[in-house]
Write a protein that holds these residues in place. Structure first.
Motif, mmCIF file in Angstrom:
data_model
loop_
_atom_site.group_PDB
_atom_site.id
_atom_site.type_symbol
_atom_site.label_atom_id
_atom_site.label_comp_id
_atom_site.label_asym_id
_atom_site.label_seq_id
_atom_site.Cartn_x
_atom_site.Cartn_y
_atom_site.Cartn_z
ATOM 1 N N VAL A 197 5.853 0.589 -9.865
ATOM 2 C CA VAL A 197 5.652 1.740 -10.741
ATOM 3 C C VAL A 197 6.146 1.370 -12.137
ATOM 4 N N HIS A 198 5.273 1.494 -13.138
ATOM 5 C CA HIS A 198 5.622 1.140 -14.509
ATOM 6 C C HIS A 198 5.285 2.307 -15.434
ATOM 7 N N ASP A 199 5.755 2.220 -16.666
ATOM 8 C CA ASP A 199 5.530 3.307 -17.620
ATOM 9 C C ASP A 199 4.449 2.989 -18.634
ATOM 10 N N GLU A 231 -4.076 4.771 -1.216
ATOM 11 C CA GLU A 231 -3.785 5.262 -2.571
ATOM 12 C C GLU A 231 -3.002 6.568 -2.535
ATOM 13 N N ALA A 232 -3.385 7.471 -1.611
ATOM 14 C CA ALA A 232 -2.649 8.731 -1.480
ATOM 15 C C ALA A 232 -1.221 8.479 -1.017
ATOM 16 N N GLU A 237 4.566 8.596 -1.636
ATOM 17 C CA GLU A 237 5.830 7.887 -1.457
ATOM 18 C C GLU A 237 6.644 7.816 -2.755
ATOM 19 N N VAL A 238 5.963 7.572 -3.867
ATOM 20 C CA VAL A 238 6.688 7.496 -5.140
ATOM 21 C C VAL A 238 7.331 8.836 -5.467
ATOM 22 N N GLU A 239 6.590 9.919 -5.263
ATOM 23 C CA GLU A 239 7.164 11.236 -5.560
ATOM 24 C C GLU A 239 8.308 11.552 -4.600
ATOM 25 N N GLU A 240 8.158 11.184 -3.327
ATOM 26 C CA GLU A 240 9.229 11.447 -2.363
ATOM 27 C C GLU A 240 10.488 10.650 -2.692
ATOM 28 N N GLU A 241 10.326 9.389 -3.063
ATOM 29 C CA GLU A 241 11.480 8.510 -3.184
ATOM 30 C C GLU A 241 12.196 8.620 -4.527
ATOM 31 N N VAL A 242 11.431 8.776 -5.625
ATOM 32 C CA VAL A 242 12.085 8.806 -6.945
ATOM 33 C C VAL A 242 11.638 9.972 -7.814
ATOM 34 N N GLY A 243 10.825 10.887 -7.286
ATOM 35 C CA GLY A 243 10.478 12.097 -8.011
ATOM 36 C C GLY A 243 9.510 11.924 -9.161
ATOM 37 N N LEU A 244 8.735 10.858 -9.167
ATOM 38 C CA LEU A 244 7.775 10.615 -10.246
ATOM 39 C C LEU A 244 6.350 10.880 -9.774
ATOM 40 N N ARG A 245 5.537 11.450 -10.673
ATOM 41 C CA ARG A 245 4.101 11.554 -10.444
ATOM 42 C C ARG A 245 3.440 10.323 -11.052
ATOM 43 N N VAL A 246 2.526 9.693 -10.309
ATOM 44 C CA VAL A 246 1.897 8.480 -10.810
ATOM 45 C C VAL A 246 0.381 8.641 -10.863
ATOM 46 N N THR A 247 -0.220 7.843 -11.715
ATOM 47 C CA THR A 247 -1.667 7.807 -11.865
ATOM 48 C C THR A 247 -2.078 6.343 -12.006
ATOM 49 N N ASP A 248 -3.375 6.094 -12.189
ATOM 50 C CA ASP A 248 -3.889 4.740 -12.364
ATOM 51 C C ASP A 248 -3.391 3.828 -11.242
ATOM 52 N N VAL A 249 -3.567 4.268 -9.995
ATOM 53 C CA VAL A 249 -3.145 3.496 -8.831
ATOM 54 C C VAL A 249 -4.149 2.366 -8.607
ATOM 55 N N ARG A 250 -3.678 1.145 -8.656
ATOM 56 C CA ARG A 250 -4.560 -0.025 -8.568
ATOM 57 C C ARG A 250 -4.093 -0.965 -7.465
ATOM 58 N N TYR A 251 -5.028 -1.329 -6.594
ATOM 59 C CA TYR A 251 -4.741 -2.299 -5.533
ATOM 60 C C TYR A 251 -4.672 -3.696 -6.135
ATOM 61 N N VAL A 252 -3.651 -4.497 -5.719
ATOM 62 C CA VAL A 252 -3.497 -5.829 -6.305
ATOM 63 C C VAL A 252 -3.421 -6.941 -5.260
ATOM 64 N N GLY A 253 -3.333 -6.612 -3.985
ATOM 65 C CA GLY A 253 -3.284 -7.658 -2.969
ATOM 66 C C GLY A 253 -2.560 -7.193 -1.725
ATOM 67 N N SER A 254 -2.598 -8.026 -0.684
ATOM 68 C CA SER A 254 -1.952 -7.662 0.576
ATOM 69 C C SER A 254 -1.260 -8.874 1.181
ATOM 70 N N ALA A 271 3.484 5.699 -14.135
ATOM 71 C CA ALA A 271 4.132 7.005 -14.117
ATOM 72 C C ALA A 271 3.554 7.883 -15.213
ATOM 73 N N GLU A 272 3.304 9.157 -14.892
ATOM 74 C CA GLU A 272 2.783 10.085 -15.896
ATOM 75 C C GLU A 272 3.789 10.316 -17.014
ATOM 76 N N SER A 273 5.070 10.265 -16.663
ATOM 77 C CA SER A 273 6.125 10.342 -17.670
ATOM 78 C C SER A 273 7.300 9.514 -17.167
ATOM 79 N N ALA A 274 7.898 8.767 -18.071
ATOM 80 C CA ALA A 274 9.000 7.887 -17.694
ATOM 81 C C ALA A 274 10.312 8.641 -17.778
ATOM 82 N N GLY A 275 10.408 9.691 -17.006
ATOM 83 C CA GLY A 275 11.589 10.546 -17.070
ATOM 84 C C GLY A 275 12.668 10.139 -16.097
ATOM 85 N N GLU A 276 13.598 11.067 -15.885
ATOM 86 C CA GLU A 276 14.719 10.835 -14.988
ATOM 87 C C GLU A 276 14.217 10.673 -13.563
#
Length: 325
Positions: A197-199, A231-232, A237-254, A271-276
């Motif tokens: 997850v990046h900003d 993707e869902a 998981e990101v929202e559950e673990e660190v409380g961030l909403r994310v977009t632009d989810v891109r697959y990069v490998g397995s 991340a939609e916003s790089a907040g707390e």
């Protein structure tokens, strides 16, 4: 593998071994290399059609790898580094699992006990996949991941999940048959997502679980739930673990992660916003935003995941600017 009742990641999502201290990273550690995670390499033919034959080796001598109860394998040391110690057998041993072939040579794996010699050859060490994954060549790395994964499945699935009846092993180790119904049971793999997850401005989120050594961080991860896309699962998981909403989810490998039966699906997300960060205390003990400059200077943490993990591969690629566009 135990999936938490409320979903999310477990200690199996990432390797449990520390890398070098911050003072020596990145020069003193082994980074991942290229766009292919090290455990995703393959240079052999699984020869899946041959599994249905009475003798999948078709009468040829076979190289057999012994895997012990701790999932370690025999190794010999060479001037070029450790190599798997394969036992040359005139035919496929009873109970062996056919792995496929490379350069016309069949390969197989068997469950066995540690010994000082294998097939009359001295064993220098018994080592595991985490130790060997980055030092083996493509062929042996791919064969070892396959061997560990299929043996894990057999060890954990000795009875039918439908009736509880004992199963019989068929098709050179790739099918278990329910002895009461005749139903075929095939190896299973649990999909898990692992995401950076990046900003969008040169910072990323790294977190740590309580069971990890102090200073050890990685990117976030968790299991895909029934009826959920990968993707869902990233978004959830990101929202559950660190409380961030994310977009632009891109697959990069397995990468396969046979500890015991996961397939890690790698993503990056913005991340939609790089907040707390708001942490789930049952999942994450600590998480922070880190900049590229901090990581390249080794500041703020003492260890990243080792190169054997897809987590390190994704981090290294992000540090190189691969996902900026």
């Amino acid at each position: 593998m135990t999936v938490p009742a409320a979903g999310g990641s477990t200690p199996a999502d990432n390797p449990d071994r520390m890398t070098a201290p911050a003072s020596s990273w990145p020069d003193g550690t082994t980074p991942s290399s290229g766009g292919v995670p090290v455990l995703s390499r393959v240079a052999h033919d699984r020869a899946h059609l041959a599994r249905a034959l009475p003798d999948p080796t078709r009468g040829r001598p076979v190289r057999v790898l012994t895997v012990d109860v701790q999932r370690t394998v025999p190794v010999r040391e060479t001037p070029d580094g450790p190599e798997l110690l394969w036992e040359e057998r005139p035919e496929l041993p009873a109970g062996a699992i056919f792995l496929g072939e490379a350069d016309g040579v069949p390969y197989a794996a068997v469950r066995g006990e540690r010994a000082l010699t294998v097939g009359g050859q001295p064993v220098d060490a018994w080592s595991g996949l985490r130790d060997l994954g980055t030092v083996l060549g493509d062929r042996d790395a791919g064969l070892l991941v396959q061997a560990i994964g299929i043996i894990e499945w057999h060890e954990r699935n000795r009875f039918s999940p439908l009736t509880g009846a004992p199963t019989t092993v068929e098709r050179a180790g790739w099918v278990q048959r329910d002895s009461s119904t005749g139903m075929d049971i095939f190896p299973r793999t649990d999909p898990a997502v692992i995401m950076l997850v990046h900003d969008g401005a040169g910072r990323l989120v790294l977190g740590r679980q309580a069971i990890w050594p102090p200073g050890r961080y990685s990117i976030l991860a968790g299991f895909v739930e029934p009826g959920e896309s990968a993707e869902a699962a990233v978004v959830r998981e990101v929202e559950e673990e660190v409380g961030l909403r994310v977009t632009d989810v891109r697959y990069v490998g397995s990468q396969p992660w046979p500890f015991p039966q996961s397939l890690m699906l790698g993503f990056v997300a913005r991340a939609e916003s790089a907040g707390e960060l708001v942490l789930d205390p049952d999942e994450i003990e600590e998480a922070h935003w880190f900049s590229r400059e901090q990581l390249l200077a080794g500041e703020g943490l003492s260890a990243l995941p080792p190169a054997v993990s897809i987590a390190r591969n994704i981090i290294d690629r992000w540090l190189a600017g691969e996902f900026d566009s």
